[in-house]
Design an enzyme around this catalytic site. Sequence first.
Site, PDB file in Angstrom:
ATOM      1  N   LYS A 130     -11.849  -3.723  17.719  1.00  9.64           N
ATOM      2  CA  LYS A 130     -10.465  -4.086  18.052  1.00  9.64           C
ATOM      3  C   LYS A 130     -10.213  -3.936  19.551  1.00  9.64           C
ATOM      4  O   LYS A 130      -9.235  -4.462  20.068  1.00  9.64           O
ATOM      5  CB  LYS A 130      -9.488  -3.218  17.252  1.00  9.64           C
TER       6      LYS A 130
ATOM      7  N   ASN B  70       0.846  -1.202   0.000  1.00 11.94           N
ATOM      8  CA  ASN B  70       0.000   0.000   0.000  1.00 11.94           C
ATOM      9  C   ASN B  70       0.878   1.247   0.000  1.00 11.94           C
ATOM     10  O   ASN B  70       2.103   1.152  -0.089  1.00 11.94           O
ATOM     11  CB  ASN B  70      -0.939  -0.032   1.211  1.00 11.94           C
TER      12      ASN B  70
ATOM     13  N   ASP C 189      -4.619  -6.639   5.276  1.00 15.76           N
ATOM     14  CA  ASP C 189      -5.607  -7.507   5.925  1.00 15.76           C
ATOM     15  C   ASP C 189      -5.527  -8.939   5.387  1.00 15.76           C
ATOM     16  O   ASP C 189      -5.968  -9.867   6.023  1.00 15.76           O
ATOM     17  CB  ASP C 189      -7.023  -6.954   5.690  1.00 15.76           C
TER      18      ASP C 189
ATOM     19  N   ILE D 200      -2.994  -7.430  14.340  1.00 15.72           N
ATOM     20  CA  ILE D 200      -1.977  -7.159  15.368  1.00 15.72           C
ATOM     21  C   ILE D 200      -2.581  -6.330  16.517  1.00 15.72           C
ATOM     22  O   ILE D 200      -2.454  -6.676  17.694  1.00 15.72           O
ATOM     23  CB  ILE D 200      -0.778  -6.379  14.760  1.00 15.72           C
TER      24      ILE D 200
ATOM     25  N   LYS E  11     -14.194   0.266  14.283  1.00 20.44           N
ATOM     26  CA  LYS E  11     -12.852  -0.300  14.516  1.00 20.44           C
ATOM     27  C   LYS E  11     -12.460  -0.155  15.977  1.00 20.44           C
ATOM     28  O   LYS E  11     -11.884  -1.071  16.577  1.00 20.44           O
ATOM     29  CB  LYS E  11     -11.823   0.404  13.622  1.00 20.44           C
TER      30      LYS E  11
HETATM   31  O1  PMT Z   1       2.794   6.359   6.417  1.00 15.71           O
HETATM   32  P1  PMT Z   1       2.173   7.610   5.853  1.00 15.71           P
HETATM   33  O2  PMT Z   1       2.419   7.747   4.370  1.00 15.71           O
HETATM   34  O3  PMT Z   1       2.580   8.839   6.636  1.00 15.71           O
HETATM   35  O4  PMT Z   1       0.576   7.492   6.008  1.00 15.71           O
HETATM   36  C1  PMT Z   1       0.014   7.416   7.283  1.00 15.71           C
HETATM   37  C2  PMT Z   1      -1.156   6.387   7.341  1.00 15.71           C
HETATM   38  C3  PMT Z   1      -2.290   6.882   6.466  1.00 15.71           C
HETATM   39  C4  PMT Z   1      -0.666   5.014   6.888  1.00 15.71           C
HETATM   40  C5  PMT Z   1      -1.573   6.301   8.857  1.00 15.71           C
HETATM   41  O5  PMT Z   1      -1.976   7.571   9.293  1.00 15.71           O
HETATM   42  C6  PMT Z   1      -2.684   5.293   9.058  1.00 15.71           C
HETATM   43  O6  PMT Z   1      -3.862   5.562   8.875  1.00 15.71           O
HETATM   44  N1  PMT Z   1      -2.295   4.044   9.469  1.00 15.71           N
HETATM   45  C7  PMT Z   1      -3.224   2.909   9.578  1.00 15.71           C
HETATM   46  C8  PMT Z   1      -3.446   2.281   8.241  1.00 15.71           C
HETATM   47  C9  PMT Z   1      -4.364   1.060   8.309  1.00 15.71           C
HETATM   48  O7  PMT Z   1      -3.936  -0.016   8.084  1.00 15.71           O
HETATM   49  O8  PMT Z   1      -5.556   1.328   8.715  1.00 15.71           O
HETATM   50  P2  PMT Z   1      -6.775   0.234   8.849  1.00 15.71           P
HETATM   51  O9  PMT Z   1      -7.962   1.087   9.029  1.00 15.71           O
HETATM   52  O10 PMT Z   1      -6.734  -0.719   7.723  1.00 15.71           O
HETATM   53  O11 PMT Z   1      -6.406  -0.535  10.182  1.00 15.71           O
HETATM   54  C10 PMT Z   1      -6.898  -0.156  11.468  1.00 15.71           C
HETATM   55  C11 PMT Z   1      -5.840  -0.357  12.525  1.00 15.71           C
HETATM   56  O12 PMT Z   1      -5.562  -1.740  12.705  1.00 15.71           O
HETATM   57  C12 PMT Z   1      -4.534   0.301  12.244  1.00 15.71           C
HETATM   58  O13 PMT Z   1      -4.047   0.811  13.475  1.00 15.71           O
HETATM   59  C13 PMT Z   1      -3.648  -0.837  11.742  1.00 15.71           C
HETATM   60  O14 PMT Z   1      -2.267  -0.618  12.065  1.00 15.71           O
HETATM   61  C14 PMT Z   1      -4.195  -2.008  12.535  1.00 15.71           C
HETATM   62  N2  PMT Z   1      -4.098  -3.313  11.863  1.00 15.71           N
HETATM   63  C15 PMT Z   1      -4.729  -3.547  10.687  1.00 15.71           C
HETATM   64  C16 PMT Z   1      -4.670  -4.795  10.115  1.00 15.71           C
HETATM   65  C17 PMT Z   1      -3.934  -5.814  10.763  1.00 15.71           C
HETATM   66  N3  PMT Z   1      -3.827  -7.025  10.237  1.00 15.71           N
HETATM   67  N4  PMT Z   1      -3.323  -5.550  11.911  1.00 15.71           N
HETATM   68  C18 PMT Z   1      -3.391  -4.324  12.475  1.00 15.71           C
HETATM   69  O15 PMT Z   1      -2.803  -4.088  13.542  1.00 15.71           O
END
Ligand code: PMT
Length: 397
Positions: free
Chosen positions: A341, A210, A279, A307, A337
């Site tokens: 979570k 990504n 994911d 995670i 979320k």
């Molecule tokens: O790195 P940059 O270019 O500065 O951009 C920043 C960002 C947009 C990446 C950052 O601000 C951000 O939003 N990070 C989270 C991205 C993400 O994966 O979001 P999500 O909505 O898909 O996941 C929700 C949360 O669960 C996140 O905290 C993620 O780290 C966590 N997660 C998701 C999937 C997984 N298998 N394990 C996780 O821990």
Amino acid sequence: MKRLTNKRILLGVSGSIAAYKAPDIVRRLQDLGAEVRVVLTQGGAKFITELSLQATSKNKVHDNLWDKEAELAMGHIELAKWADAILVAPASANTLANLSAGKASDLLSNVVLASDAPVLIAPAMNQKMYGSLAVKDNLSILQERNIKFISPEYGEQACGDIGEGRLADPGEIAKQVSEIFSSTKLTGKKVLITLGATIEAIDPVRYLSNHSSGKMGMALARACIEAGAQVTLIHGDVSIPLSNKSNNISANSASEMHQAVMENIGNQDVFIACAAVSDYRVKNIEKNKIKKENKTLTLELIPNKDILADVCKLNHKPICIGFAAETQNLIENAQNKLKNKGCDAIILNDVSRADFGFKMNDNEVVFLTQKSSLKIQKNSKQKIGRKIVEIIIEKFL
Ligand code: PMT
């Protein structure tokens, strides 16, 4: 705790009559708990001896860019990395010109160029020189680069003139240095941050990933380090340099990141999940490069472990802060979320925007808990990171 405890200050002493006050500056910094090393320019050495600075700083004085012995012990790059802040006091007109032009003509200018530590300058010179357009221009260039400026005083000068240009009081200089480390609220706390993009292999050549650059995570890391925390970074693919003041652990895929987090989460006080974690992963990673054929190719994807959710389930869980990268139904999706979570707070960012979010230097976020919602308006990721850390401290620590 003293305000500069554990802080390493590199003092650059340049050619001004006020250099005789440098040992006093060293002492004032040490009184606040700092360790001090001195870089003495050729001009500075005309006004103060290496010996007095060595005796007060209790460290060898660094004065020569070309000294082979010094390069073997602590060369300019090591000095640049060593410093938590660089203070140039007194800063002569010549040193200001060198720094504003980005010259690498002596040890001090090299160290300033090579360091990502905050820089402060305390000019001292004759009042006419200080009032000259050239010096004013150089100062404004340096201030635009976020170099902090400690104003000289008005009064009688060594040459007999009266005006602005006397070096600021050493006590005031040390105080202003300590103010850049304004918060020690995370001293003694451990913070683990995930950042960057995970990489899920398809075959030895191709992968799913990504747009995360790691900038938001690094801004949070810097803010935590500034506030005195011991920071561990578990990073996927990032396009920016990592801090050398954190423990950095690389993890490519979501599974590797899961394992690295679980191995290191034990005694952490705060967990911030900023990484963009895939994911899904490819069920069967091909051993060899998939050959192009003129038919549809289907990849079977299976879910990765979550995670953040797994850390939130731990018996002795740290304070858990997640991110939500959303493109629609922003608040509703982020709140889901937060609930699903089980984290203490979630930071929502709209990643469909072209002016902030993924890869950009700016972001705009909403800090959400079960009971509150706080919007942090668009700003640099650095400032947003500091604000987020302030809120975490205020709400949870
Ligand atoms: O790195 P940059 O270019 O500065 O951009 C920043 C960002 C947009 C990446 C950052 O601000 C951000 O939003 N990070 C989270 C991205 C993400 O994966 O979001 P999500 O909505 O898909 O996941 C929700 C949360 O669960 C996140 O905290 C993620 O780290 C966590 N997660 C998701 C999937 C997984 N298998 N394990 C996780 O821990």
